[in-house]
Design a protein around this motif. Structure first.
Motif, PDB file in Angstrom:
ATOM      1  N   GLN A 155       6.450  10.088   0.913  1.00  0.00           N
ATOM      2  CA  GLN A 155       5.949   9.622   2.204  1.00  0.00           C
ATOM      3  C   GLN A 155       4.482   9.189   2.083  1.00  0.00           C
ATOM      4  O   GLN A 155       4.103   8.118   2.550  1.00  0.00           O
ATOM      5  CB  GLN A 155       6.082  10.764   3.231  1.00  0.00           C
ATOM      6  N   TRP A 158       4.176   6.050  -0.082  1.00  0.00           N
ATOM      7  CA  TRP A 158       4.674   4.893   0.680  1.00  0.00           C
ATOM      8  C   TRP A 158       3.565   4.298   1.552  1.00  0.00           C
ATOM      9  O   TRP A 158       3.286   3.101   1.483  1.00  0.00           O
ATOM     10  CB  TRP A 158       5.859   5.346   1.535  1.00  0.00           C
ATOM     11  N   LEU A 159       2.915   5.173   2.346  1.00  0.00           N
ATOM     12  CA  LEU A 159       1.864   4.685   3.247  1.00  0.00           C
ATOM     13  C   LEU A 159       0.656   4.171   2.471  1.00  0.00           C
ATOM     14  O   LEU A 159       0.090   3.130   2.800  1.00  0.00           O
ATOM     15  CB  LEU A 159       1.429   5.798   4.196  1.00  0.00           C
ATOM     16  N   ASP A 162       1.412   0.821   0.873  1.00  0.00           N
ATOM     17  CA  ASP A 162       1.423  -0.205   1.915  1.00  0.00           C
ATOM     18  C   ASP A 162      -0.007  -0.626   2.260  1.00  0.00           C
ATOM     19  O   ASP A 162      -0.321  -1.818   2.341  1.00  0.00           O
ATOM     20  CB  ASP A 162       2.124   0.366   3.156  1.00  0.00           C
ATOM     21  N   LYS A 166      -1.868  -4.282   1.448  1.00  0.00           N
ATOM     22  CA  LYS A 166      -2.471  -5.108   2.501  1.00  0.00           C
ATOM     23  C   LYS A 166      -3.962  -5.337   2.215  1.00  0.00           C
ATOM     24  O   LYS A 166      -4.488  -6.432   2.449  1.00  0.00           O
ATOM     25  CB  LYS A 166      -2.302  -4.438   3.865  1.00  0.00           C
TER      26      LYS A 166
ATOM     27  N   VAL B 213       7.513   8.866  12.988  1.00  0.00           N
ATOM     28  CA  VAL B 213       6.342   9.648  12.571  1.00  0.00           C
ATOM     29  C   VAL B 213       5.933   9.233  11.164  1.00  0.00           C
ATOM     30  O   VAL B 213       6.646   9.469  10.200  1.00  0.00           O
ATOM     31  CB  VAL B 213       6.643  11.161  12.628  1.00  0.00           C
ATOM     32  N   LEU B 214       4.797   8.577  11.057  1.00  0.00           N
ATOM     33  CA  LEU B 214       4.330   8.135   9.741  1.00  0.00           C
ATOM     34  C   LEU B 214       3.666   9.273   8.996  1.00  0.00           C
ATOM     35  O   LEU B 214       3.753   9.381   7.783  1.00  0.00           O
ATOM     36  CB  LEU B 214       3.322   6.987   9.892  1.00  0.00           C
ATOM     37  N   ASN B 215       3.015  10.111   9.751  1.00  0.00           N
ATOM     38  CA  ASN B 215       2.262  11.185   9.116  1.00  0.00           C
ATOM     39  C   ASN B 215       2.152  12.336  10.094  1.00  0.00           C
ATOM     40  O   ASN B 215       1.987  12.129  11.290  1.00  0.00           O
ATOM     41  CB  ASN B 215       0.859  10.660   8.767  1.00  0.00           C
ATOM     42  N   GLN B 251       0.919  10.854  13.671  1.00  0.00           N
ATOM     43  CA  GLN B 251       0.463   9.471  13.745  1.00  0.00           C
ATOM     44  C   GLN B 251       1.655   8.538  13.656  1.00  0.00           C
ATOM     45  O   GLN B 251       2.587   8.773  12.887  1.00  0.00           O
ATOM     46  CB  GLN B 251      -0.450   9.143  12.570  1.00  0.00           C
ATOM     47  N   LYS B 253       2.740   4.042  14.523  1.00  0.00           N
ATOM     48  CA  LYS B 253       2.221   2.704  14.768  1.00  0.00           C
ATOM     49  C   LYS B 253       3.249   1.924  15.567  1.00  0.00           C
ATOM     50  O   LYS B 253       4.416   1.872  15.191  1.00  0.00           O
ATOM     51  CB  LYS B 253       1.981   1.989  13.433  1.00  0.00           C
ATOM     52  N   ASP B 259      -2.283   1.936  16.950  1.00  0.00           N
ATOM     53  CA  ASP B 259      -2.162   3.304  16.451  1.00  0.00           C
ATOM     54  C   ASP B 259      -1.704   4.222  17.575  1.00  0.00           C
ATOM     55  O   ASP B 259      -2.255   4.194  18.670  1.00  0.00           O
ATOM     56  CB  ASP B 259      -3.510   3.805  15.925  1.00  0.00           C
ATOM     57  N   ASP B 559      -3.787  -4.064  11.891  1.00  0.00           N
ATOM     58  CA  ASP B 559      -2.999  -3.561  10.769  1.00  0.00           C
ATOM     59  C   ASP B 559      -1.568  -3.312  11.264  1.00  0.00           C
ATOM     60  O   ASP B 559      -1.332  -2.483  12.119  1.00  0.00           O
ATOM     61  CB  ASP B 559      -3.666  -2.271  10.280  1.00  0.00           C
ATOM     62  N   ARG B 560      -0.651  -4.075  10.702  1.00  0.00           N
ATOM     63  CA  ARG B 560       0.751  -3.974  11.149  1.00  0.00           C
ATOM     64  C   ARG B 560       1.390  -2.675  10.664  1.00  0.00           C
ATOM     65  O   ARG B 560       0.898  -2.050   9.733  1.00  0.00           O
ATOM     66  CB  ARG B 560       1.541  -5.161  10.595  1.00  0.00           C
ATOM     67  N   PRO B 561       2.531  -2.334  11.243  1.00  0.00           N
ATOM     68  CA  PRO B 561       3.255  -1.152  10.730  1.00  0.00           C
ATOM     69  C   PRO B 561       3.636  -1.376   9.261  1.00  0.00           C
ATOM     70  O   PRO B 561       3.668  -2.507   8.800  1.00  0.00           O
ATOM     71  CB  PRO B 561       4.505  -1.081  11.603  1.00  0.00           C
ATOM     72  N   PRO B 562       3.920  -0.310   8.536  1.00  0.00           N
ATOM     73  CA  PRO B 562       4.274  -0.459   7.122  1.00  0.00           C
ATOM     74  C   PRO B 562       5.398  -1.477   6.915  1.00  0.00           C
ATOM     75  O   PRO B 562       6.311  -1.582   7.739  1.00  0.00           O
ATOM     76  CB  PRO B 562       4.713   0.944   6.716  1.00  0.00           C
ATOM     77  N   ILE B 563       5.302  -2.199   5.809  1.00  0.00           N
ATOM     78  CA  ILE B 563       6.276  -3.255   5.504  1.00  0.00           C
ATOM     79  C   ILE B 563       7.654  -2.655   5.212  1.00  0.00           C
ATOM     80  O   ILE B 563       8.665  -3.102   5.744  1.00  0.00           O
ATOM     81  CB  ILE B 563       5.780  -4.084   4.298  1.00  0.00           C
TER      82      ILE B 563
END
Lengths: 625, 577
Positions: A155, A158-159, A162, A166, B213-215, B251, B253, B259, B559-563
Motif C-alpha cells: 500500500q 503503491w502511493l 504514484d 507524477k 482509504v488511501l492511508n 486520508q 482523494k 484531499d 494532484d489526481r487520485p492514484p493512477i
C-alpha cells in the motif's frame, strides 16, 4: 506511512559484512528477464535463511512489476527506471553526564524512498533543481510499518510510486523547458547503465543486551565529577543496526545488513578570560560488544578533561605565518575537509536558480579538480587512493568499507592521484565531464540522494620521513624562517561532536561560515613548539586561514606514520561532499576513514583571537559532589 | 520536500500539561509531611544561590523561575494494518526564566514589529536524582537566560527612548501574584504496549478494507507528567497529570483530486476507561462511511444563508473565532486584530449566550475535559473565568502579562515545553438560555430557509481547526474549515452531503447572528497550536442555529487520485497474499 525528520537523518551504513554471515547469493552480470532473476533470488533467500518471514522484497517486487507494466498517465511517458530503497533500523542510545543518566532509549523504524524516472539514460527527469515542482498529497519518501509484512508495504509503495511518477513527469517538462532556454544544453548523460546485482544476506538481529549500557555510561562519565572546572559534559553511547533493501527495475535486488557502535563525548568550559573551549572523545566499532569497557572510557575521558584544563590555562594564539606541522590525526581531518569536495566526478545538478551554486560555495563544496585530469594536483611523491574494499589497515578496522554502494554497484578501489597526477575521480551512476561510468562510490545518509563520496581514503608518499626526521625538518624550517617558535596542530575540531548545546554548534558554524571556501579550518589543539629546545606550549583560539586544496600541491615534508582516522560524514543533505561534510557524528553520519601521515607545510597562516570575550558567569558553578 | 501525512499526532517532546489526574489523594487525605523530591531540592538550592547574586547584579534579575517536567510516555502507532512504531521513554526537561528590569518594564517587553528576543527552550536534565548534576544543569541554563535577558533589556530600553508607545504598551510586563505551595503525590503509568500493538494493527487493517482509504494511521499514547516549579516569589509546586489518547486518521482523494481527511480521537484518564473494541470499530466504520460519501459528494456552490452547527462544530467554531481573540496578550500587541480590546462591558453576542473558560473542571457529564490543569505554567492556580455574561464581554484570559485594567493573571498562562507561556484557553464552555430540542432547531432552520427564500440551508457537522491538527507545513491555526457539511432542503428531500466548503466573510459576524441553540452540550477535546506551542484544550457548546453564514468553494489540489487501484483491490494484480 509517515515521516519524521529525525529518521531521515539516520544513515544507511555500509560496512564490511563478516564472512560468518555466509549464505549469500552474489550473481553479477547481465540477467535475462528481470522477473526470473528476482524469482531466483527470492528462492535463494528462502532456502538460504531459515525462518525468515521478511516479506519486504516480495512486496517490492510485486508492486514494482505492477508499476513497470501499468503505471502511465495519458499523454505522458512511461517510467524508464524505478527504484525502491528501504532502511530497517534498530537504534539504541544512552546519554550520561557526570555519572547521571540523561536519556536511554530504544527505537525501531523503517523508512522507504521511491525514485521513478521518465525519459532515457541520456536525458531523464532527475538531476534538475527548480523552485516549482509537483506538489503531491504524500511524498515519495516516508516511514512505513515495522512488521516486514506484505500488505501494508505494498500500500505504501503503491502511493509513493504514484507520487514519484507524477513528480517525475512534472520535473521532466520543467527540465525540458529549462534546457530549451539554454544556448548550449549540456551533453553529459543523466544516468549511466549498470549491471544488476542480486545479493540477499541473512538478517542480523540487534544485540545490545550483552552489557548494561546505562550503567556503563554512568560509570564512564562519573570520573568527570573530579573536574568541577568543567561546565558541562555529555557521554553518548549510540548503536545502530541497519538492514538496507534496494530494488530497481533493472533487476537489482538486495538485502544487506550492517551495524555501527559508538561512544561520543564532549566536555566544555570557559577560560578565565571568558573564552569558551572544549574537547571531545570518539570511538567507533562495528558492533556494540567491541566497544571499550567503562574503565577504559573513563580513563580516556579523564585524559580529555586533563588536556582541556591544560589548554584552559594556556595563552591566546597570536597571528602567525610560517611552518606548521600537522600530526597524523590532524592531517587526516584536514585532508577530509579539503579534498572531499574535489573527489567527485559526477556533474552537479542542473539548476534553474543560482541558489544551489552559491550554497555550495558557502559550505566549501566547489570542485577544484573537475577538468584537471592528467595534471599535477598533489606533490609528485604522493598517491591518493580511495578503497572501499579495504577492511583493515595494519590490523585496525576500516569502517568506511562496503561491498556494494547505495546504487547497487559493486565497490571498487580507485587510484585518484598517482605520483601527484590526477588520474580518476569517484563516480556514482551520475556521469560527469571526465568520466561516465560508476566505480561504486555512491554513498548516502539515510535515504538522501547518493553522491560520490570517499570511503577509506589513503594518502601515501614515496618519500616519507620518520617522525624524528620530520620533526627535525620542522624545527629546521622554523629556524630558517627566523621564528622563535612554530605551530604544531595535534587534533582538528569537529563541532558535531564537541558542541554540547545547539547554540554552540550554531556559534561554531557562524564563525567558520563564509570563510570556509577561502580555507578557514578549526584546530582543536594547537601548540607552539620552541626552536631552542623543542618544548611545547598549548595555545587557545587560533584559526587556520587559507588552507585550500591548492595548499596541498606543495608539502614540505610527509611522515611515514600513517594512522587511521575514523569519522562520520555529515548526513545533512547538501553538506555531503563539502568541507563541512567532514563534521558528522554517529547519529546518521556515514562511516569513513582517512589513512594519512603527519604533514609539514612550509607556510600556513594562523589568525589569533581578536574579538571581545564575554564575561564569566556571575554565579560560580555549584559543587559537583 | 518531504511531508508528513499525519496530522493529529501529539508531539511527545511537545506534550506539556496534559489533562488531569493529580489524583484524588489531595482531596481525601491531609497532605503528608514528606521530604521534597530530589529534583525540587536541587531547584530550590540553585534558585536561592542564583538569586542571591543575580538580584544584586547590574542589571538585577528581579524574578527567576525553574520548571522541570518529568515525563514518562508510551507511544504505539499503526498504519495500513502494520505496526508503525512502538516506544516508551522517560525524560526530564528543564526550563528557566530569568527576568531583568522590573515588573513594570523588563526584558520580555514586546517591541513593535520585532520578533521576541531569543530565550533558551531549555535543556534535558538528569533522570537520576543526582542533586549536584541537576544543579549544574540549572546553573548553566540560568546563566544563559540571564545573559540573554540582559541583552534583551538593553534593546527594550533603547526602543523605549526612540519609539512612540501605545496605550496598552504602558501596561506592566509582569504581574504580581500570590506565591503558591503544593506538593502532590507523584503520578506514574504502567503500560503494556503489546495489546496496543495488536489493536492499532487491527484498527488500521479494518480501514484498509475500503478501497477509498488511501492511508490510515492509529496512534495510542500514554503520558504521565510530573511538573515541578519554583520561583523567587516563593512558589513551590509539584503536581502530576496522566492522559491516555487514541487517535484515528484516514486520508482519501476525491476523483477531482481534493484531499479528504477524517479524524477521530478518544481521551481518558484511567486505563479502565479505554474505549472498548466495539466503540472503536463503530468509530472506524463511521470514518470509512464518511470518507466514501465525501469522495462521491458534489462540490458546494457559493452560498449565503442559514446554517446549523452541531455542538462539536460549534465548540470548535467558538474556540477558533472567539476564544483566540479573548486571549489577553493579544490586546497588547499592535500587530494583532484586537477585535475586542476596547469592548469590555459591551454586548458582543446575543444576550442568551454566556461563555466561560474553566480549566478547573476535570470532566463534564462523565466525559473528560482535556483542558483541565491544577496550576498554569506560570505557577498560578487555574481559575474559572467568565468571559461573556448574557452576551456582554466581561474580561480576557490572562497569564502574567497584565493589561492596563486587568492587572492580574487568571491562571491561563500556558505553554508547550520549550516555549514562553502566554494566555491560552483551557476548557472553553459556551452556554445558552435560548435552547431548543434538535427537532425544533431543524424546524426553525427550515423556517429560516423559507423565510429567506433560499434553495437550501447548511448543516455543519465537523470543523477542522488548528485545534486538532495543524496542516503539514501550512498551519491552519486560525482557519476555520468545515469538513462535513450537508445541504438541508426546505421541501423535505433528504439531506445531501457536499464537499469543499470554505466559510468566508468575517467568521465572527456569524456568531452575532445566532438565532437559537440546542439543549445538549457537546465536547471537543484537542490540541491547540499558537504562539506558546501546542496545548491540550477542550471546547464545549450546544448546537447553534445561525441566520446567515457565507460559504464558497475551497481551493482544491491538482494532484489526481492514484493512477492504479490499491494493490489489495486490484482485480488485475498478481502476487496478492
Amino acid at each position: 506511512m509517515k515521516i519524521s525528520a529525525l529518521v531521515l537523518l539516520v544513515a544507511a551504513f555500509a560496512m564490511p559484512v563478516s564472512p560468518a554471515f555466509g549464505a549469500e547469493n552474489d550473481a553479477r552480470g547481465p540477467v535475462g528477464t528481470v522477473p526470473d532473476a528476482v524469482a531466483a533470488a527470492l528462492a535463494a533467500q528462502t532456502t538460504a535463511v531459515q525462518n525468515d518471514s521478511d516479506q519486504t522484497l516480495h512486496a517490492m517486487h510485486d508492486e514494482m512489476e505492477r508499476a513497470r507494466t501499468r503505471l502511465v498517465l495519458p499523454d505522458a511517458d512511461k517510467p524508464f527506471f524505478i527504484q525502491y530503497r528501504l532502511l530497517d533500523l534498530d537504534v539504541r542510545s544512552v546519554t550520561a553526564s557526570f555519572g547521571a543518566l540523561l536519556s536511554s532509549s530504544v527505537a525501531r523504524e523503517r523508512v522507504m524512498s521511491v525514485d521513478v524516472r521518465v525519459g532515457d539514460y541520456h536525458l531523464d527527469s532527475s538531476n534538475f533543481l527548480s523552485e516549482d515542482g509537483f506538489q503531491g498529497f504524500l511524498g515519495s519518501t516516508g516511514e512505513v510499518g515495522i512488521d516486514r509484512d506484505y500488505n501494508s508495504l505494498r500500500q505504501d509503495l503503491w502511493l509513493a510510486t504514484d507520487q514519484a511518477y507524477k513528480a517525475a513527469v512534472t520535473q521532466m517538462s520543467l527540465k525540458q523547458a529549462f534546457l530549451r532556454s539554454l544556448t548550449k544544453p549540456p551533453e553529459i548523460d543523466d544516468f549511466s547503465e549498470s549491471s544488476p546485482v542480486i545479493k540477499i544476506q541473512p538478517h542480523i538481529e540487534p544485540d545490545w543486551t550483552s552489557r548494561n549500557w546505562d550503567d556503563e555510561a554512568r560509570a564512564a562519565s562519573v570520573a568527570l565529577k573530579d573536574y568541577p572546572q568543567l561546565y558541562g559534559t555529555r557521554v553518548t553511547y549510540y548503536f545502530i543496526y541497519a538492514t538496507t533493501y534496494l530494488m530497481t527495475s533493472e533487476g537489482t535486488t538486495m538485502r544487506t545488513s550492517t551495524s555501527l557502535a559508538s561512544i561520543e563525548a564532549a566536555l566544555d568550559t570557559e577560560a578565565d578570560d571568558g573564552l569558551p573551549l572544549h574537547n571531545f572523545y570518539a570511538v567507533y566499532t562495528a558492533k556494540p560488544g567491541e566497544l571499550p569497557d567503562a574503565a577504559t572510557v573513563s580513563k580516556a575521558l579523564t585524559q580529555a578533561a586533563t588536556d582541556l584544563l591544560v589548554f584552559r590555562a594556556g595563552p591566546l594564539a597570536s597571528d602567525y605565518t610560517g611552518p606548521v606541522l600537522f600530526d597524523a590525526p590532524a592531517a587526516a581531518s584536514v585532508l577530509a575537509q579539503v579534498l572531499e569536495p574535489s573527489l567527485s566526478g559526477a556533474r552537479p545538478p542542473l539548476s534553474a536558480t543560482q541558489q544551489y551554486d552559491s550554497f555550495m560555495e558557502r559550505v566549501g563544496g566547489r570542485n577544484e579538480w573537475s577538468g584537471r585530469i592528467g595534471t599535477r594536483v598533489l606533490p609528485p611523491t604522493v598517491t591518493l587512493v580511495d578503497d572501499p574494499t579495504a577492511t583493515d589497515f595494519q590490523g585496525r578496522p576500516l569502517l568506511g568499507a562496503y561491498d556494494i554502494d547505495d546504487e547497487g554497484v559493486k565497490s571498487q578501489k580507485v587510484t585518484l592521484v598517482e605520483n601527484g597526477m590526477l588520474k580518476k575521480m569517484l563516480m556514482s551512476r551520475r556521469p560527469g565531464p571526465d568520466f561516465q561510468i560508476s566505480n561504486g562510490h555512491a554513498r548516502s545518509a539515510g535515504l538522501s540522494d547518493p553522491r560520490p563520496l570517499s570511503s577509506n581514503l589513503f594518502f601515501t608518499s614515496s618519500a616519507a620521513l620518520s617522525p624524528d626526521d620530520l620533526r627535525q625538518k620542522f624545527l629546521a624550517a622554523c629556524k630558517d624562517d627566523g621564528q622563535q617558535w612554530c605551530i604544531e596542530v595535534k587534533r582538528m575540531d569537529n563541532p558535531a561532536l564537541a558542541a554540547l548545546r545547539q547554540q554552540d554548534f550554531g556559534d561554531f558554524m557562524g564563525e567558520l561560515g563564509g570563510d570556509i571556501e577561502s580555507g578557514a579550518r578549526m584546530p582543536l589543539s594547537l601548540y607552539r613548539v620552541y626552536v631552542s629546545d623543542g618544548h611545547e606550549e598549548p595555545v587557545r583560539e587560533g584559526v587556520i586561514e587559507g588552507l585550500t586544496i591548492r595548499s596541498l600541491r606543495n608539502i614540505l615534508g610527509i611522515g611515514n606514520d600513517s594512522t587511521v582516522y575514523t569519522f562520520m560524514q555529515n548526513p545533512t543533505d547538501g553538506l555531503a561532499g563539502t568541507a563541512l561534510g567532514a563534521f558528522g557524528s554517529a547519529q546518521g553520519g556515514i562511516p569513513s576513514t582517512v589513512v594519512a601521515p603527519s604533514l609539514l607545510f612550509d607556510e600556513i597562516e594562523i589568525r589569533g583571537f581578536h574579538g571581545e570575550p564575554r564575561r564569566l558567569p556571575l554565579v560560580p558553578a555549584p559543587p559537583l559532589k | 520536500m518531504m511531508k508528513s501525512k499525519y496530522r493529529g499526532r501529539i508531539s511527545l517532546t511537545a506534550a506539556a500539561l496534559l489533562a488531569m489526574a493529580w489524583t484524588c489523594f489531595a482531596a481525601n487525605r491531609p497532605p503528608q509531611k514528606q521530604a521534597d523530591p530530589a529534583v525540587l531540592t536541587a531547584m530550590q538550592q540553585e534558585l536561592d544561590r542564583s538569586f542571591t547574586t543575580l538580584s544584586k547584579a547590574d542589571p538585577p534579575a528581579y524574578f527567576i523561575s525553574y520548571t522541570v517536567s518529568d515525563r514518562q510516555y508510551a507511544d504505539v502507532s499503526g498504519s495500513n494494518g502494520a505496526l508503525l512504531s512502538s516506544t516508551d521513554d522517560r525524560g526530564r526537561w528543564l526550563e528557566t526564566q530569568t527576568r531583568v528590569g522590573s515588573y513594570q518594564l523588563d526584558d520580555t517587553h514586546k517591541l513593535p514589529n520585532q520578533q521576541p528576543s531569543w530565550t533558551s527552550p531549555g535543556t534535558s536534565a538528569s533522570l537520576d536524582d543526582d542533586i549536584p548534576v541537576l544543579r549544574r544543569e540549572i546553573w548553566r541554563e540560568t546563566d544563559e537566560q540571564y545573559r540573554a535577558a540582559v541583552q534583551a533589556l538593553i534593546k527594550v530600553r533603547t526602543s523605549q527612548q526612540v519609539q512612540v508607545q501605545t496605550a496598552e504598551g504602558a501596561a506592566a510586563d509582569f504581574s504580581h501574584e500570590t506565591p503558591q505551595t503544593y506538593l502532590g503525590p507523584r503520578v506514574e503509568i504502567s503500560v503494556d504496549r503489546k495489546p496496543w500493538e495488536e489493536r492499532v494493527r487491527r484498527y488500521t487493517a479494518e480501514f484498509s478494507k475500503s478501497p477509498a482509504v488511501l492511508n490510515s494511521i492509529a496512534t495510542f499514547t500514554a503520558l504521565a507528567t510530573n511538573q515541578y516549579q519554583v520561583n523567587t516569589e516563593g512558589t513551590k509546586l509539584a503536581f502530576g497529570q496522566i492522559h491516555y489518547r487514541l487517535e484515528l486518521f484516514v486520508q482519501s482523494k476525491a476523483p477531482d483530486g481534493m484531499d479528504i481527511e477524517r479524524y477521530a480521537n478518544f481521551d481518558w484518564l484511567d486505563p479502565k476507561d479505554a474505549p472498548d473494541e466495539k466503540t472503536v470499530f463503530a468509530s472506524i466504520h463511521k470514518l470509512i462511511e464518511e470518507t466514501e460519501a465525501l469522495d462521491k459528494a458534489p462540490l458546494v456552490d457559493p452560498y449565503a444563508g442559514p446554517a446549523l452547527l452541531t455542538g462539536r462544530a460549534a465548540a470548535v467554531y467558538f474556540h477558533e473565532v472567539f476564544g483566540h481573540r479573548a486571549e489577553g496578550f493579544r490586546q497588547k500587541d499592535i500587530n494583532e486584530g484586537q477585535t475586542f480590546t476596547s469592548k469590555i462591558g459591551q454586548q458582543i453576542f446575543p444576550d442568551f449566550i454566556s461563555i466561560k473558560d474553566d480549566p478547573t473542571e476535570k470532566s463534564l457529564g462523565g466525559q473528560m475535559l482535556l483542558g483541565y490543569y491544577p496550576y498554569d505554567d506560570e505557577g498560578v492556580p487555574a481559575q474559572d473565568v467568565h468571559l461573556v455574561d448574557n452576551g456582554v464581554l466581561k474580561t480576557f484570559l490572562m497569564g502574567r502579562s497584565p493589561l492596563i485594567n486587568i492587572p492580574h493573571s487568571n491562571g491561563h498562562g500556558r505553554r508547550q515545553l520549550g516555549y514562553a507561556p502566554v494566555a491560552r484557553q483551557g476548557n472553553l464552555i459556551v452556554t445558552s438560555t435560548n435552547t431548543m430540542t434538535d427537532a425544533q432547531l431543524r424546524a426553525k432552520l427550515i423556517e429560516l430557509i423559507k423565510q429567506q427564500d433560499k434553495p437550501f440551508g447548511l448543516l455543519i457537522d465537523d470543523i477542522a481547526g488548528g485545534f486538532t491538527f495543524t496542516g503539514r507545513g501550512n498551519p491552519q491555526a486560525f482557519q476555520v474549515q468545515p469538513l462535513v457539511v450537508y445541504k438541508v432542503f426546505a421541501d423535505g428531500r433528504p439531506d445531501e452531503l457536499v464537499r469543499g466548503v470554505d466559510i468566508v466573510g468575517t467568521p465572527l459576524v456569524s456568531l452575532t447572528k445566532i438565532v437559537a441553540t440546542g439543549d445538549k452540550e457537546e465536547i471537543f477535546n484537542g490540541y491547540c497550536g499558537a504562539e506558546s506551542g501546542s496545548v491540550p484544550v477542550s471546547a464545549v457548546a450546544p448546537a447553534m442555529l445561525i441566520s446567515e453564514m457565507e460559504v464558497q468553494k475551497k481551493e482544491t489540489s491538482t494532484d489526481r487520485p492514484p493512477i492504479l487501484p490499491p494493490p489489495a483491490h486490484d482485480p488485475d494484480a498478481k502476487g496478492q497474499q
